[in-house]
Design a protein around this motif. Structure first.
Motif, mmCIF file in Angstrom:
data_model
loop_
_atom_site.group_PDB
_atom_site.id
_atom_site.type_symbol
_atom_site.label_atom_id
_atom_site.label_comp_id
_atom_site.label_asym_id
_atom_site.label_seq_id
_atom_site.Cartn_x
_atom_site.Cartn_y
_atom_site.Cartn_z
ATOM 1 N N TYR A 164 -39.601 -32.796 1.329
ATOM 2 C CA TYR A 164 -38.639 -33.730 0.723
ATOM 3 C C TYR A 164 -37.996 -34.695 1.705
ATOM 4 O O TYR A 164 -37.627 -35.798 1.324
ATOM 5 C CB TYR A 164 -37.568 -33.000 -0.114
ATOM 6 C CG TYR A 164 -37.199 -31.622 0.321
ATOM 7 C CD1 TYR A 164 -37.905 -30.524 -0.171
ATOM 8 C CD2 TYR A 164 -36.167 -31.419 1.210
ATOM 9 C CE1 TYR A 164 -37.562 -29.237 0.228
ATOM 10 C CE2 TYR A 164 -35.818 -30.137 1.599
ATOM 11 C CZ TYR A 164 -36.527 -29.039 1.116
ATOM 12 O OH TYR A 164 -36.191 -27.775 1.512
ATOM 13 N N LEU A 190 -41.505 -30.912 -3.350
ATOM 14 C CA LEU A 190 -40.834 -32.214 -3.338
ATOM 15 C C LEU A 190 -39.505 -32.113 -4.079
ATOM 16 O O LEU A 190 -39.333 -31.273 -4.979
ATOM 17 C CB LEU A 190 -41.715 -33.273 -4.004
ATOM 18 C CG LEU A 190 -42.806 -33.923 -3.150
ATOM 19 C CD1 LEU A 190 -43.910 -32.946 -2.835
ATOM 20 C CD2 LEU A 190 -43.385 -35.137 -3.847
ATOM 21 N N HIS A 191 -38.608 -32.995 -3.719
ATOM 22 C CA HIS A 191 -37.307 -33.101 -4.408
ATOM 23 C C HIS A 191 -36.811 -34.526 -4.146
ATOM 24 O O HIS A 191 -36.821 -34.966 -2.993
ATOM 25 C CB HIS A 191 -36.329 -32.063 -3.858
ATOM 26 C CG HIS A 191 -35.084 -31.886 -4.689
ATOM 27 N ND1 HIS A 191 -34.289 -32.949 -5.090
ATOM 28 C CD2 HIS A 191 -34.488 -30.776 -5.192
ATOM 29 C CE1 HIS A 191 -33.269 -32.487 -5.814
ATOM 30 N NE2 HIS A 191 -33.372 -31.178 -5.891
#
Ligand code: CP
Length: 323
Positions: free
Chosen positions: A303, A282-283
């Motif tokens: 993401y 994730l980002h």
């Protein structure tokens, strides 16, 4: 449990982590406000919103108005909230850069702006350059205020909600092992997510950052008080093989003393090879050098889906605050 005080003067303000768990918050300013029952209710509504969006939206909130007041730039959060309100049938009042295009250019205080905008709208989303700016707004607001990011080292609770929802859609939240990577001292998304993860049993968090940019003591104290396991690390290589979730965040190269050091915090094709085959990446975006574009095609990279999930979560949150 924590006794964090939040906007206490409001009649409906949540008393965080108290027996009023079932009650919804009047404002959303900090992740600590959100209890597990509230999170589960929100995620249930978010699942419902996935179906609402699939059929094009609803007119249920056609008489409601959302105001967005952003004093700092945003692509995802502002568009997402505005799309969320429109998918609910509501209307949006907006200014692209509140500091420049509102009367605050003439030194009007955020409190006065909020009082005025609250008389034209039903809910206000604020991004403010000072940590605590959204809380100041909520303390005087006639309508619910949502913190869309405050200051460096403040919070961004709705980002954390969509982060957690993205994980929740993939696997159980209990027992997760999560690496939170980046310039964590100023990372408002990382800070908000740490508070949310702390609510789930047997979660372990690895904070991976150059030592001078590590997570601040307020979060670590909170984790200690709540018996949450965590470790501070200075090299992604030391944790990447064992974590279920990699939560990568921005590292501005100018904040790292030695540019060579960046390799200890970046995700690229060689780091991918070391990760669990079912790990989640994730980002919150935007990214700089810490997340190579070659990662985008990896099935573990979530993401863009994460950003898309923001629509469902923010629709759900708006309904929760407006109902
Ligand atoms: N993740 C996030 O807050 O992005 P924006 O700055 O584009 O809103």
């Amino acid at each position: 449990m924590s006794n964090t005080t939040l906007v206490p003067a409001q009649p409906n303000a949540i008393d965080p982590e108290s027996k009023r768990d079932a009650m919804k918050p009047r404002h959303l300013i900090e992740s600590q406000q959100l209890t597990v029952p509230l999170l589960m209710e929100l995620f249930k509504r978010s699942r419902g919103m996935e179906r609402v969006v699939a059929r094009g939206g609803t007119l249920d909130y056609q008489n409601r108005i959302l105001a967005t007041l952003f004093y700092q730039p945003s692509t995802r959060t502002r568009f997402c909230f505005e799309a969320a309100m429109q998918r609910l049938g509501g209307k949006v009042l907006s200014t692209e850069h509140a500091g420049a295009f509102s009367s605050e250019v003439e030194a009007e205080q955020v409190e006065d702006s909020i009082r005025i905008i609250g008389s034209y709208s039903d809910v206000i989303v604020v991004r403010h350059p000072e940590a605590g700016g959204a809380k100041r707004a909520a303390q005087v607001s006639l309508v619910p205020v949502i913190n869309a990011g405050d200051g460096e080292g403040g919070q961004h609770p709705t980002q954390a909600l969509l982060d957690l929802y993205t994980i929740y859609r993939e696997r159980p939240l209990v027992g997760l092992s999560v690496a939170i990577i980046g310039e964590l001292d100023k990372g408002r998304t990382a800070r908000s997510l740490a508070y949310l993860l702390a609510k789930f049993e047997r979660v372990k968090i690895f904070f991976v950052s150059p030592p001078e940019l590590q997570m601040k003591p307020d979060i670590l104290d909170y984790l200690n008080e709540h018996g949450v396991q965590y470790e501070l690390e200075a090299d992604i290589d030391r944790v990447i093989r064992e974590v279920d979730v990699v939560y990568q965040t921005r590292i501005r190269p100018e904040r790292v003393r030695d540019r060579q050091e960046l390799q200890h915090y970046a995700i690229n094709s060689s780091v991918l090879k070391k990760m669990k085959s079912d790990a989640l990446i994730l980002h919150p975006l935007p990214r700089t050098v810490e997340l190579d574009k070659t990662v985008d095609d990896d099935p573990r990279a979530l993401y863009f889906k994460q950003a898309a999930n923001g629509l469902f979560v923010r629709m759900a949150l708006l309904t929760m605050l407006l109902d």
